[in-house]
Structures are given as C-alpha cells and as structure tokens.
Design an enzyme around this catalytic site. Structure first.
Site, PDB file in Angstrom:
ATOM      1  N   SER A 308     -18.282  -3.227  26.156  1.00 27.05           N
ATOM      2  CA  SER A 308     -18.042  -4.547  25.903  1.00 27.05           C
ATOM      3  C   SER A 308     -16.662  -4.956  26.565  1.00 27.05           C
ATOM      4  CB  SER A 308     -18.344  -4.902  24.504  1.00 27.05           C
ATOM      5  OG  SER A 308     -18.553  -6.252  24.488  1.00 27.05           O
ATOM      6  N   ASP A 319     -11.601  -2.812  39.767  1.00 28.12           N
ATOM      7  CA  ASP A 319     -11.878  -3.494  40.921  1.00 28.12           C
ATOM      8  C   ASP A 319     -10.489  -3.911  41.689  1.00 28.12           C
ATOM      9  OD1 ASP A 319     -14.385  -3.495  40.334  1.00 28.12           O
ATOM     10  OD2 ASP A 319     -14.502  -5.497  40.110  1.00 28.12           O
ATOM     11  N   LYS A 333     -22.526  -2.354  27.882  1.00 25.05           N
ATOM     12  CA  LYS A 333     -22.833  -3.669  27.414  1.00 25.05           C
ATOM     13  C   LYS A 333     -21.951  -4.633  28.147  1.00 25.05           C
ATOM     14  CE  LYS A 333     -22.969  -6.349  23.057  1.00 25.05           C
ATOM     15  NZ  LYS A 333     -22.419  -7.292  23.774  1.00 25.05           N
TER      16      LYS A 333
END
Length: 441
Positions: A308, A319, A333
């Site tokens: 999460s 990224d 999740k």
C-alpha cells in the site's frame, strides 16, 4: 501539501489486526454520500424487484429461523455481507472497530501487532509490526492463521477474526499457523499495548545511514524529515554518502504520509495519482522543490510485507530513478480505502480508487518488482584460521612507503550492528559503497 480531509483525525491508518495493508483517506460523509447517491439516481432507478426479494428474505428468516432474531441484528448482518463481498478491504465498522481505527493513527493500541488479510477463507499475515508480540514470536508475512484458540478461522469474517484476536493486555491467545504449505504449528502470544514508533534511524557506519519506516501514520512525513536531519548531525554535520530506506514489512497506512515521505527524496515530478468513480477520488500529488535528503545515494529495501503506502513510495522513487530498489516483490495492494463515518458512531471503510505510480503503473495484485532481487538469507560467519601474514614473520622487511605493519593479530570485538545479521541490509550497504567507489566520491 493538502491533507485529504478536514476531519479532526485527518487521515486514518488502519494498523493492528484491521484490514490488510491499508491505504486510507478520510472523507466527510455528506459530500461522499451525496455524490454516490446522485450518481446512482442519474444512472438507474431503484431495483424494486431485488428490494422486494430482500424484504421477503428478511421476513422469512425472521419468521422461520430456529432462534428468534431482531430486525437490528438482521439488517446489520445484511450490511456486513454487502460490504464483505465487495473486496478484501471494504468493511462495515461497528463502534468498537471504528474507535480502534481512529486510535491506530496515534501509533498506540492494544493487541498482537500484526497486519492481516483474508485468503481462501483463512486469515493471512501481511506483516508483523516491529517490537510487538507477533514479531517477537517469529510470525512472518504469508503465514496462514488457521485457528484461534482452537477455533477454525475458515468461515470467519475478517472482522470476526480481528475481534477474537483483540483482548486485554496480558491475556494469552493460541494461534495455529501454517507456513509455506508445511505442517500446522501452535504459537502462544500474550496481548500487549502496542506502541508503534513509525520512524527509526541510525548510522550503520560513518557516512552511511539507515532509515526504517514501520508504517505510515499521520506524522510519519514530519518524523522522516527530522530523522534525515538527525542522521547528518550524527555524521559530524557532514552529508551522508549513502542511505538505506527500509520499507520491509511496512503494511501501509496514510496516503498523505506516503506522499510526504516520497517528497523528502524528490525535487519535482508526480509522486502518485488515484482514479475512481466519484469526483473526490481523482487526486494527483507532486513533489515540491525542497530535498531534505540532499540527493544522497539511496537503496530502498522492500519485500512481500511491503504494501500500500510503502508501495507508493517505492514506486515513485523507482519511476524517478531516485534510488535502487532491492529485496523481493512487494505485496501488491494498489487500492485506496475511504473512511465514511455514519451517523450512529459507525463507519464504512470503502474501496473508492486505485492508485498509480508516476509512470502510470497500477500495483494492484502485481506489486513492485525490485531492481535487484535479494532474498532473505541467514548470515553465518566462518572462523578465521591461524593464518600468518608477512608482517608476522621474524625479520620481515618494513613497508617501503613507511606504512605501519599489519600483522594477523585478532581485532577487538566491535559493537553489533544491524547489518551484521541482516543479509539484505548488508547487501544494500555494500551496493552504496560500490556506487561511491565508481563515482570517485
């Protein structure tokens, strides 16, 4: 950066025993309810046939069930069934559950110190929380809890299992666990008041820092900023040459805190965005120019217990190529739960959106794949033999450059360090040192 709600408790992290690896935002009931009901009215009329069927079932159960039941019990069970069959993270919270949810944001609550979800009808451990009865007993991510005090968990709702695991501090509970398809075994745990410190930091050795986040509470972003400043101070005021950010077994928590933590390591760009059906579920969070980490070389540790909010941080840093992710695949999740308080001291915990990394990746049911896979391993040290060096030999020549002799005398024992018994952490530290060597720092 704006918070997600103007509620007094701002954003709610679901910790001990409630839900599985939550990522929560709080919401005021009236706007959310009106938005949902307005959408429903615009799209479809009320399903009258289904409502008649529901009323008929309610009447038949009430009249024919072997024991008498009141309307309140039947209706609350119907609500629980409606929420429980949506997804593993949506739930109807009765007053005690709602209260426990709010208390968890302070980092102090009662129980075992374990994050759980459901799998195949059993209670599955997502991650134990550091320094709690669960972690001290050796409970691991992925463990299946098949019995609680001898009662099978198969068929229990997650909230029923949660209620059974709660209890007064000092009270014992017997968990029957299956690990990786092996034989069941029992663990007796003693419930305790769980005080979770979400951020810990220390120098692993001069110039190299360690920052662990155990879960994302309301104040975690602020605590990380303080920890980064403290690490520099502990390093004689000098900038670090490397930092390990440890998100292993971090089950998640408050969305806003994850954004704030990622922002400490990024100067610009998108951190995360969410997409859902209602207007207030469309959110975008971007980094601010400040960089509390001073662009220090970074290794981020993740594993199957990283879920999460911790996946948001790891995904954003990956990224933006801000750090190297090391460890094993994360939990996966990628959904956001909104807490919708009701008028009777109850609340809905409802999945309202999916979140996406800056490059548009959905983590849901896939997880974050580390850049370098390093599995857990046990470190065992081989004893050095009675080897001799040149400097041990009688009459050896001195060093031509005037350097001191280095015989094979035993080194004094140093204080134990976290990396001495943690293979993944040791590998992260070695990578940071290697990066500095190749960069000629």
């Amino acid at each position: 950066m704006p918070y997600l709600s103007r509620l007094p408790f701002q954003a709610l992290a679901l910790a001990l025993l409630i839900g599985g690896a939550p990522l929560l935002q709080a919401a005021e009931p009236k706007p959310a309810a009106s938005a949902v009901s307005s959408t429903a009215r615009d799209k479809a009329p009320l399903p009258l046939d289904e409502l008649r069927t529901f009323a008929e079932v309610l009447d038949r159960v009430k009249a024919a069930y072997v024991e008498p039941l009141d309307d309140k019990t039947l209706l609350e069970n119907a609500i629980k069934g409606m929420l429980g069959n949506l997804d593993p993270h949506s739930a109807y919270l009765e007053p005690e559950d709602f209260q426990a949810l709010q208390e968890s944001t302070s980092g102090e609550f009662g129980g075992l110190g374990i994050e759980v979800g459901m799998e195949d009808g059993f209670v599955k451990v997502i991650s134990p929380i550091d320094d709690t009865p669960a972690s001290k007993a050796g409970i691991q991510p992925g463990d299946l809890i098949i019995k609680l005090d001898g009662q099978p968990t198969k068929g229990m709702t997650m909230m029923d299992a949660v209620d059974k695991m709660r209890g007064k501090p000092g009270a014992k509970i017997l968990l029957t666990i299956v690990r990786e398809g092996g034989k069941p075994f029992d663990l007796e745990l003693t419930r305790a008041v769980i005080k979770v410190k979400s951020v810990r930091s220390q120098l692993l050795e001069p110039d190299y820092g360690y920052l662990r986040i155990t879960q994302f509470q309301v104040n975690t972003g602020e605590e990380v900023g303080k920890a980064l400043a403290r690490l520099r101070k502990d390093n004689d005021g000098k900038k670090l040459r490397g930092l390990v950010l440890d998100l292993r077994n971090n089950p998640g928590g408050v969305l806003q805190s994850a954004v704030e933590v990622a922002d400490h390591f990024l100067k610009k760009g998108l951190i995360v965005y969410t997409k859902g059906r209602i207007a207030n579920s469309e959110l975008r969070f971007s980094a601010t120019p400040a960089d509390a980490s001073e662009n220090v070389p970074l290794v981020v540790l993740i594993n199957g217990g990283s879920a999460s909010a911790s996946e948001i941080v790891a995904g954003a840093l990956q990224d933006h190529k801000r750090g190297v992710l090391m460890g094993t695949d994360s939990f996966g999740k990628g959904s956001v739960q909104t807490v919708l308080p009701l008028s009777n001291e109850r609340a809905l915990k409802l999945t309202t959106a999916l979140y996406y990394t800056p490059n548009g990746r959905s983590i849901q049911a896939q997880g974050i794949v580390p850049d370098i896979e390093v599995a857990r391993a046990k470190i065992t040290r081989e004893q050095d033999g009675e080897a001799y060096k040149e400097a041990d030999l009688v009459g050896h020549l001195g060093n031509g450059n005037g350097g001191e002799d280095r015989p094979s005398s035993k080194k004094a024992r140093s204080e134990p360090r976290p990396q001495d018994d943690d293979y993944q952490l040791a590998q992260a530290l070695n990578l940071l040192k290697g990066l500095n060597i190749t960069r000629n720092n």
